[in-house]
Design an enzyme around this catalytic site. Sequence first.
Site, mmCIF file in Angstrom:
data_model
loop_
_atom_site.group_PDB
_atom_site.id
_atom_site.type_symbol
_atom_site.label_atom_id
_atom_site.label_comp_id
_atom_site.label_asym_id
_atom_site.label_seq_id
_atom_site.Cartn_x
_atom_site.Cartn_y
_atom_site.Cartn_z
ATOM 1 N N GLU A 17 -1.968 8.191 -5.644
ATOM 2 C CA GLU A 17 -2.093 7.487 -6.919
ATOM 3 C C GLU A 17 -3.211 8.090 -7.753
ATOM 4 O O GLU A 17 -4.289 8.390 -7.224
ATOM 5 C CB GLU A 17 -2.362 5.999 -6.669
ATOM 6 C CG GLU A 17 -1.158 5.275 -6.087
ATOM 7 C CD GLU A 17 -1.339 3.759 -6.045
ATOM 8 O OE1 GLU A 17 -2.340 3.257 -6.621
ATOM 9 O OE2 GLU A 17 -0.498 3.083 -5.458
ATOM 10 N N ARG B 70 0.840 -1.191 0.000
ATOM 11 C CA ARG B 70 0.000 0.000 0.000
ATOM 12 C C ARG B 70 0.877 1.244 0.000
ATOM 13 O O ARG B 70 1.883 1.315 0.710
ATOM 14 C CB ARG B 70 -0.922 0.031 1.233
ATOM 15 C CG ARG B 70 -2.151 -0.870 1.117
ATOM 16 C CD ARG B 70 -3.143 -0.262 0.144
ATOM 17 N NE ARG B 70 -4.334 -1.083 -0.046
ATOM 18 C CZ ARG B 70 -4.484 -1.975 -1.012
ATOM 19 N NH1 ARG B 70 -3.500 -2.185 -1.871
ATOM 20 N NH2 ARG B 70 -5.600 -2.656 -1.148
ATOM 21 N N HIS C 217 0.931 -0.101 -10.004
ATOM 22 C CA HIS C 217 -0.008 -0.865 -9.163
ATOM 23 C C HIS C 217 -0.472 -2.132 -9.900
ATOM 24 O O HIS C 217 -1.660 -2.346 -10.128
ATOM 25 C CB HIS C 217 -1.217 -0.006 -8.782
ATOM 26 C CG HIS C 217 -1.830 -0.423 -7.473
ATOM 27 N ND1 HIS C 217 -2.355 0.461 -6.572
ATOM 28 C CD2 HIS C 217 -2.007 -1.649 -6.919
ATOM 29 C CE1 HIS C 217 -2.828 -0.190 -5.512
ATOM 30 N NE2 HIS C 217 -2.625 -1.473 -5.716
#
Length: 534
Positions: free
Chosen positions: A266, A237, A286
């Site tokens: 993000e 994360r 990601h």
Amino acid sequence: MAKQRILVSDPISDKGVDLLRNHPDLEVDVNTGLSPEELLKIIPSYHGLIIRSQTKVTAKVLAAATELKAVGRAGVGVDNVDRDAATNHGVIVMNTPTGNTISTAELAFTLMLSAARNIGPAHSAVLKGDFPAARKAYAGIEINTKRLAVIGMGRIGAEFAKRAQAFGMAVVAYDPFLTQARADQLKVELAESPDAALTGADVVTLHVPLTDDTKHIINAERLALMNKGALVVNCARGGLIDEPALKAAIESGHIAGCGLDVYEDEPPSADHILFDLPKHITFTPHLGASTNEAQENVGIQVAEQLRDFFTTGEIRNAINMPSLDAAALGAIGGYLDLASSLGKFLAKLGPVNPDSLRVSYHGDLGEKDTALVSRTVLTGYLETARPDGQVNIVNSPAVASEMGLETIESTITAKTEYAELIVAELRKDGKKFRVAGTIIGKSPRIVEIDHLYVDTNIKGNFLIVRNDDRPGIVGLVGTALGAGGLNIANLSLARNKSGGNALNVIELDTAPSAEIIADLSAAPGILSVTSVEI
């Protein structure tokens, strides 16, 4: 039984959708790309919702979803679900933590190797025609014999450690839930703290959720504990790493570089502070769960979880209540109806606005996972004590907390005349009221009410009569019920001592009228009359 309607609002694998559609008790609609307004409009008619990361399950959506019972997240992160609101509305939230385990572990391991060997910068240099210069500029780091710190030794962390050991790395792990026995099984050194794990480490890989406790778990002080030339890997994360501190540590030469798949913000901006670093860096957008196999796995897994929840009652990978898989259901499922009835009896017979509810277990049952049994007692109590509010197995702890009702679970080693016994007890101002039940053969029974021993069913129409222990009371009650046309199905009598107080638990074929209860309550020797319908 009416069909349970499930909305799939984000794309999942066709196999997952087909699995749901092939069940006769389920009706499935696939409607992806909905705007928030469109979702609000249609969500009231659905019992289940399957999402990925695009759909935002906000408090507003949950308030509108009056029939919703479960949300299934195809993936691990549930940042797009308002979990507190889901719990308050009694909606179970389930994720799929195992579907992308291998894909995430493999990517994290790839990032480590890529950063160690400068794959990203070297690749770019070759494409630019800088082949000879790149050979000199991008000497790498061997990971053989290096010390690896794994922060978070769950499924993904364990898979990473397995691969690292195959490459000759020494692994030290920190996880507050990792036991020494499990560490020995995984052949890793167990660290007592993140600081202990990071001290002398050559590589750190992160596999923990983002919480208040883990935010910036990798900061300047902890980076300084690592060996000079160490690498930092994060596929978990964004926000676990203090990015400015990492930048400073790399520029100072203490940390060699990093491999990152996630970022504090993000998508990261093109001028992100880490993107201009020259060597030992690898960045991906990601991609942890982005393999064909992982997408297929999480789609099938979330479909199986919602199917089983709606058709068999199984609860797997729930994040806001205890899970109940097939094995657990087999072990404690027979006690759930009993637990619910104990709670309902308490609500009818115990004090109003109690201070606490304690659920205690005697016998072998106490050695099992009884969290859901205790929650079922609480839910039964609240459903009856607060009939004006929506209470279910998911939100009952939150409702109890709002009421100021303390809930306690305990295991009692003292033996009773029953092999297993569940005792539910309310306390108020130092006084206690309790009911207890067990399973005799295959039949759940109420066997005690406030220390008076009885034997009665757990469901039906009951009349609970407290009276002075003196002749004629049972006949008086029987006559009154007969005059009112009520047939007695079962009768259980108990008393604390001769001439003391007595208890009649009378099971009736139909519920008594208010007039009959009032007449009995006024009769000589009758202390209280309570009607209980379960």
